[in-house]
Scaffold this motif. Structure first.
Motif: not given
Length: 610
Positions: A604-610
């Motif tokens: 139940r999570s989210v991550v943004v990678l860039a």
């Protein structure tokens, strides 16, 4: 103000001045217009009497201070002391929009009260404030889609001067303003157009009855009535964009569609004013004709709403499959929506029972499509007006926000969404006529059988009475929620996502060709995996492992809707770093000089990678 009205079939027209109990005759001019050789000072009450009938408000009334059944008041929009001379304007494409309803955005329910909260929207990162319709309607409270005057502003909101003050203040804050306007029908109470001319025609029917007359006898002046109203908001009220309600109900068999005419005239005005002016269409057609240039036979809209993207995100995150969500909910459908905009682009629509839509041409800018996790329709047309925050955990809300705000489209937020507001936003009306009030109640009850609400809520669901004042009161935002820990965390998350969208070109891009959605079927082996029929989490779709990666160029938005952690392959080229994460995430690197190959994302999570 020089009295002037279009009444092509009239034998005589009189100017009615109720304050002085006198009438003045008008003389006929060209093309069915009537005029009076006098000027009305600002504030003078007036109406027009056609062929000896009782007087009615001006079809182009700019101010209805005493309600839709009373006389209009003379108004001069050009006398407002604007302070936005340095405002450069703002095209809506690629910006962050924020939809609000004036009556429920604050306890006061006025434009002046809404102005005091503009700083909050700036801090959030909003670019464009979109106001739900402000056209006058009978009663004090309503959504605004039953307006009966295209040129005036609802008096309980503050009237036309308040709208000018709001726009001026928004521009001082660096915010553009979009006004939701309704050209496809008029409300059932206070519509006095018929005595004046053929504004409506029985030749075409809409869900609201006879259509606005765009292609029959007298249509030229009716089209001018519509187009002139739109130009006026841009010119005299300095608004930056118009959102056009349900343009599929503008039935027009003319060689040149009304929207094409409107687009060309707005483009000419933009050139004259030296700032961008935008038109955003709401259309149920799934047809890119709305945004194709007028020289190519399109309608020339700046952008259009894309409900299929909403349905794809909402059904995936919530697990809902009732009503029009029946064809949505899988990661495959989300991929189609994120890369092709329309899920139904000539394919079978189960809800409609027929093929639907037309493909978007390759190379179309994704910023031409406005998308959202919530809006007034998708919340308010639910039986209980419940927002996603009433049914989802915070991790799912964070994932939903990331999917919308970091998509290749133009994102829009619905007021209160940014802090996970739990106040419902219900359908409410304030019709003083008993028969009309009961008709609205009955019609509202009848809608629920067609949209699967019984399936969602259970057989004992009772939709609140739209005429009950408590229904309106329950829909007013409760800003005290913002101070709660969960709300403050979610608000920070929204701010972070908007900031990332601004800072990282890959996440702001509207390039659909540089967007993909990667996922894997649920085929046991990995951490927490089981068989292909296992749900990835409490709300997710079956048949996949609960995670997906939205690839935006080299950037990655990794969502895990499963309850358990997932080890997610990134398919990345080059180094990636965590730019935002709802929960702590672990990156696995093969070596010091190479990018991560996997992200271990909590449930139940989210991550943004860039």
């Amino acid at each position: 103000m020089r009295p002037r009205v279009w009444a092509p079939a009239a034998h005589d027209v009189e100017l009615d001045l109720p304050d002085t109990h006198r009438r003045e005759p008008l003389h006929r001019t060209q093309h069915g217009w009537w005029e009076a050789d006098l000027d009305l000072p600002e504030g003078t009450r007036y109406g027009y009497a056609v062929d000896g009938a009782p007087p009615h408000p001006d079809p182009r009334a700019e101010h209805l201070p005493d309600g839709v059944h009373a006389a209009a008041a003379a108004f001069d929009a050009t006398t407002f002391p604007w302070t936005d001379q340095d405002w450069p304007g703002r095209d809506v494409r690629g910006g962050v929009l924020y939809e609000l309803h004036v009556g429920t955005f604050t306890p006061e329910g006025t434009l002046d009260a809404a102005t005091t909260h503009l700083g909050e929207l700036v801090a959030l990162g909003v670019d464009v404030v979109e106001l739900l319709p402000v056209a006058p309607f009978n009663g004090a409270h309503g959504w605004g889609y039953d307006g009966v005057s295209l040129y005036a502003v609802h008096e309980p909101y503050g009237g036309p001067r308040a709208l000018q003050r709001f726009v001026d203040a928004a521009h001082r804050h660096g915010l553009a303003v979009c006004l939701d306007v309704v050209h496809n029908h008029l409300g059932p109470s206070g519509n006095y157009l018929a005595p004046f001319g053929p504004y409506l025609t029985p030749a075409h029917q809409t869900p609201w009855g006879s259509a606005v007359n765009l292609d029959q006898d007298g249509a030229h002046e009716v089209r001018r009535w519509v187009v002139d109203s739109a130009l006026r908001w841009f010119r005299d009220f300095h608004v930056d964009a118009l959102r056009l309600d349900a343009v599929h109900a503008l039935v027009d068999g003319s060689a040149r569609h009304l929207l094409g005419q409107l687009s060309d005239e707005v483009a000419a005005l933009a050139g004259s004013l030296g700032r961008p002016l935008s038109l955003v269409a709401e259309s149920d057609l799934n047809d890119p004709v709305a945004v194709l240039p007028t020289v190519d036979g399109g309608w020339g809209m700046t952008a259009q709403w894309a409900d299929d993207v909403h349905h794809a995100v909402h059904a995936l995150v919530t697990g809902e499959r009732h009503g029009y969500y029946v064809d949505f909910g899988s990661p495959e459908v989300l991929r189609t929506a994120f890369t092709q905009v329309f899920v139904h682009a000539g394919s079978w629509s189960t809800f409609r029972g027929r093929p639907w839509g037309t493909p978007v041409p390759p190379g179309t800018d994704g910023h031409r499509f406005v998308v959202f996790a919530s809006n007034h329709d998708q919340v308010g047309n639910r039986a209980l007006g419940d927002r996603p925050a009433a049914r989802l955990d915070d991790g799912a809300l964070a994932a939903e926000a990331a999917l919308v705000l970091l998509s290749p489209f133009t994102p829009m937020l619905f007021m209160g969404e940014e802090w996970g507001a739990r106040t419902p936003w219900l359908f409410f009306t304030d019709h003083p006529e008993p028969d009309l009030a009961e008709a609205v109640r009955s019609g509202r009850r009848g809608e629920f059988g067609d949209h699967g609400w019984v399936e969602l809520y259970g057989g004992d669901v009772v939709a609140p009475d739209p005429q009950d004042p408590a229904t309106f009161a329950a829909s007013v935002l409760d800003r005290a929620e913002r101070d709660e820990n969960r709300s403050a965390r979610l608000l920070d998350w929204y701010r972070d996502l908007v900031a990332l969208r601004r800072a990282i070109p890959d996440l702001a891009s509207g390039d659909l060709g540089a967007t993909d959605v990667h996922f894997e079927p649920d085929v046991d082996v990995e951490a927490g995996g089981s068989g292909p029929e296992t749900s990835p989490g409490r709300d997710g779709a079956r048949g996949w492992r609960g995670w997906l990666v939205v690839e935006r160029g080299p950037a990655r938005v990794v969502v895990n809707l499963a309850d358990e952690p997932r080890r997610v392959p990134l398919r990345a080229v080059g180094p990636l770093t965590v730019r935002a994460a709802w929960s702590d995430v672990e990156l696995e690197h093969p070596g010091d000089d190479e990018g991560p190959t996997h992200a271990v994302v909590p449930g139940r999570s989210v991550v943004v990678l860039a």
